[in-house]
Write a protein that holds these residues in place. Sequence first.
Motif, PDB file in Angstrom:
ATOM      1  N   LEU A 104      19.356-132.714   7.985  1.00 58.52           N
ATOM      2  CA  LEU A 104      19.020-131.298   8.345  1.00 58.52           C
ATOM      3  C   LEU A 104      18.252-130.850   7.351  1.00 58.52           C
ATOM      4  N   ARG A 105      18.433-131.284   6.049  1.00 61.45           N
ATOM      5  CA  ARG A 105      17.537-130.639   4.760  1.00 61.45           C
ATOM      6  C   ARG A 105      16.359-131.556   4.521  1.00 61.45           C
ATOM      7  N   LEU A 106      16.174-132.730   4.924  1.00 61.30           N
ATOM      8  CA  LEU A 106      15.239-133.622   4.548  1.00 61.30           C
ATOM      9  C   LEU A 106      14.447-134.162   5.868  1.00 61.30           C
ATOM     10  N   ARG A 107      15.165-135.112   6.500  1.00 61.29           N
ATOM     11  CA  ARG A 107      14.536-135.764   7.452  1.00 61.29           C
ATOM     12  C   ARG A 107      13.845-134.988   8.576  1.00 61.29           C
ATOM     13  N   MET A 108      14.751-133.993   9.135  1.00 58.19           N
ATOM     14  CA  MET A 108      14.064-133.202  10.247  1.00 58.19           C
ATOM     15  C   MET A 108      12.706-132.324   9.684  1.00 58.19           C
ATOM     16  N   PRO A 109      12.864-131.631   8.403  1.00 52.02           N
ATOM     17  CA  PRO A 109      11.650-131.046   8.234  1.00 52.02           C
ATOM     18  C   PRO A 109      10.317-131.947   7.995  1.00 52.02           C
ATOM     19  N   ALA A 110      10.664-133.265   7.135  1.00 51.22           N
ATOM     20  CA  ALA A 110       9.738-134.129   7.010  1.00 51.22           C
ATOM     21  C   ALA A 110       9.125-134.877   8.268  1.00 51.22           C
ATOM     22  N   SER A 111       9.875-134.719   9.477  1.00 51.92           N
ATOM     23  CA  SER A 111       9.355-135.170  10.688  1.00 51.92           C
ATOM     24  C   SER A 111       8.408-134.293  11.428  1.00 51.92           C
ATOM     25  N   VAL A 112       8.396-132.953  11.009  1.00 51.19           N
ATOM     26  CA  VAL A 112       7.589-132.058  12.012  1.00 51.19           C
ATOM     27  C   VAL A 112       6.149-132.601  11.840  1.00 51.19           C
ATOM     28  N   PRO A 113       5.314-132.928  11.118  1.00 46.52           N
ATOM     29  CA  PRO A 113       4.121-133.494  11.251  1.00 46.52           C
ATOM     30  C   PRO A 113       3.719-134.621  12.237  1.00 46.52           C
ATOM     31  N   TYR A 114       4.923-135.498  12.536  1.00 42.15           N
ATOM     32  CA  TYR A 114       5.000-136.444  13.455  1.00 42.15           C
ATOM     33  C   TYR A 114       5.603-135.807  14.871  1.00 42.15           C
ATOM     34  N   VAL A 115       6.325-134.998  14.967  1.00 40.22           N
ATOM     35  CA  VAL A 115       6.851-134.528  16.194  1.00 40.22           C
ATOM     36  C   VAL A 115       5.920-133.581  16.888  1.00 40.22           C
ATOM     37  N   VAL A 116       5.084-132.866  16.350  1.00 43.40           N
ATOM     38  CA  VAL A 116       4.198-131.919  16.674  1.00 43.40           C
ATOM     39  C   VAL A 116       3.141-132.591  17.612  1.00 43.40           C
ATOM     40  N   PRO A 117       2.307-133.538  17.115  1.00 44.79           N
ATOM     41  CA  PRO A 117       1.595-134.376  18.000  1.00 44.79           C
ATOM     42  C   PRO A 117       2.135-135.155  18.893  1.00 44.79           C
ATOM     43  N   ALA A 118       3.469-135.612  18.743  1.00 49.61           N
ATOM     44  CA  ALA A 118       4.107-136.208  19.999  1.00 49.61           C
ATOM     45  C   ALA A 118       4.575-135.438  21.022  1.00 49.61           C
ATOM     46  N   VAL A 119       4.964-134.261  20.737  1.00 51.39           N
ATOM     47  CA  VAL A 119       5.094-133.191  21.735  1.00 51.39           C
ATOM     48  C   VAL A 119       3.917-132.921  22.637  1.00 51.39           C
ATOM     49  N   LEU A 169       3.841-123.852  19.019  1.00 52.55           N
ATOM     50  CA  LEU A 169       4.597-124.474  18.529  1.00 52.55           C
ATOM     51  C   LEU A 169       4.324-125.018  16.908  1.00 52.55           C
ATOM     52  N   ASP A 170       3.142-125.602  16.992  1.00 48.52           N
ATOM     53  CA  ASP A 170       2.418-126.223  15.877  1.00 48.52           C
ATOM     54  C   ASP A 170       2.347-124.936  14.985  1.00 48.52           C
ATOM     55  N   GLY A 214       3.940-122.196  14.655  1.00 46.07           N
ATOM     56  CA  GLY A 214       5.445-121.837  14.116  1.00 46.07           C
ATOM     57  C   GLY A 214       5.898-122.725  13.022  1.00 46.07           C
ATOM     58  N   LEU A 215       5.592-123.880  12.884  1.00 46.08           N
ATOM     59  CA  LEU A 215       6.166-124.976  12.063  1.00 46.08           C
ATOM     60  C   LEU A 215       4.966-125.232  11.114  1.00 46.08           C
ATOM     61  N   ARG A 216       4.078-124.629  10.722  1.00 40.99           N
ATOM     62  CA  ARG A 216       3.101-124.803   9.970  1.00 40.99           C
ATOM     63  C   ARG A 216       3.593-125.148   8.631  1.00 40.99           C
ATOM     64  N   ARG A 217       4.351-124.422   8.187  1.00 37.51           N
ATOM     65  CA  ARG A 217       4.773-124.611   6.673  1.00 37.51           C
ATOM     66  C   ARG A 217       5.586-125.727   6.397  1.00 37.51           C
ATOM     67  N   TYR A 218       5.740-126.539   7.372  1.00 37.50           N
ATOM     68  CA  TYR A 218       6.258-128.044   7.089  1.00 37.50           C
ATOM     69  C   TYR A 218       5.223-129.059   7.075  1.00 37.50           C
ATOM     70  N   ARG A 219       4.048-128.609   7.114  1.00 39.02           N
ATOM     71  CA  ARG A 219       3.189-129.703   7.212  1.00 39.02           C
ATOM     72  C   ARG A 219       2.923-130.439   5.706  1.00 39.02           C
ATOM     73  N   GLY A 220       3.257-130.014   4.769  1.00 42.69           N
ATOM     74  CA  GLY A 220       3.252-130.660   3.552  1.00 42.69           C
ATOM     75  C   GLY A 220       4.497-131.420   3.356  1.00 42.69           C
ATOM     76  N   SER A 221       5.329-131.562   4.357  1.00 43.61           N
ATOM     77  CA  SER A 221       6.289-132.376   4.016  1.00 43.61           C
ATOM     78  C   SER A 221       6.064-133.747   4.248  1.00 43.61           C
ATOM     79  N   VAL A 222       4.868-134.430   4.910  1.00 42.19           N
ATOM     80  CA  VAL A 222       4.470-135.769   5.055  1.00 42.19           C
ATOM     81  C   VAL A 222       4.212-136.341   3.658  1.00 42.19           C
ATOM     82  N   ARG A 223       4.465-137.306   3.446  1.00 46.82           N
ATOM     83  CA  ARG A 223       4.045-138.132   2.286  1.00 46.82           C
ATOM     84  C   ARG A 223       2.740-138.651   2.390  1.00 46.82           C
TER      85      ARG A 223
END
Length: 289
Positions: free
Chosen positions: A199-214, A277-278, A280-289
Amino acid sequence: MRNRTRTVVTAVAAFVLLGALWEITKLVLPAAGVTVGDIRLLPRTDDAAMPHVWTVLARLAEPEVAGAAVARPVWLAVLAGAAFTLVLAVGGLALGGVLGALLALVMQRFALVERATLPYVVASQTVPLIAIAPLVAGWGGKIAIFGWSWQPWASVMVISSYLAFFPIAVGVLRGLGSPARADLELFRAMAAGWWTTLLRLRMPASVPYVVPAVRLAAAAAVVGAIVAEISTGTRGGIGRLIIEYAQSATADPSRTYAAILGAVVLGLVVAAVVGLLDVGLRRYRGSVR
């Protein structure tokens, strides 16, 4: 606001450019096309094969059935068909998205499941959709739950979810495995459990991958719904409307292109919804390494 305006302007410019290329093609290429022997290298460009853009747009305002006492215009028929297909595509996207995300979650949790399942998930996309549609419709026709009989629209939704399932499953799996090793070690050092890490790490970090997938899954769901409507003969959607208009394409080809235009607009609408959706979740874009 500036980015949204730029996106809208770009989309409109792309439509205008496509229309211009269409008319230039009609102007430059010969009406009979170019054929070498028995092989056609370039398509025919006469009005029966490629009607003018303004002819297609004018056809939208004409009645669907000429001479009828009360006849709805073509644009209204296309809009109703697109709305029907949109509902089924969104349902298929939701169903495929939930199943894909759950499978990705299990594969990320258990490496053995990933090694055993992922090849079959990839191989499932090699099966032609036109071969799956009759099977789903045939199997579904035998299902009856508490007096509810399987409906043709349910087959369309299931087939649509089949195409939406793959990109979401792969995207979520890739996103859940994207956190940096240092971040994972920090959570372990803090005695964080698997659920907390998810909940605290993996899901926020996955947003940059999930949005293009959706976004890919949404486009695939629309295509799947249209093809499924054509394959199963489901009435009411834009796919069936294309078939019905194509039957009179010899006398009025522009009507078929009007229905195809409705399918294109439907895809753009779904892409725009995913774009929200993208945002709304823009604040997580920096989570990708």
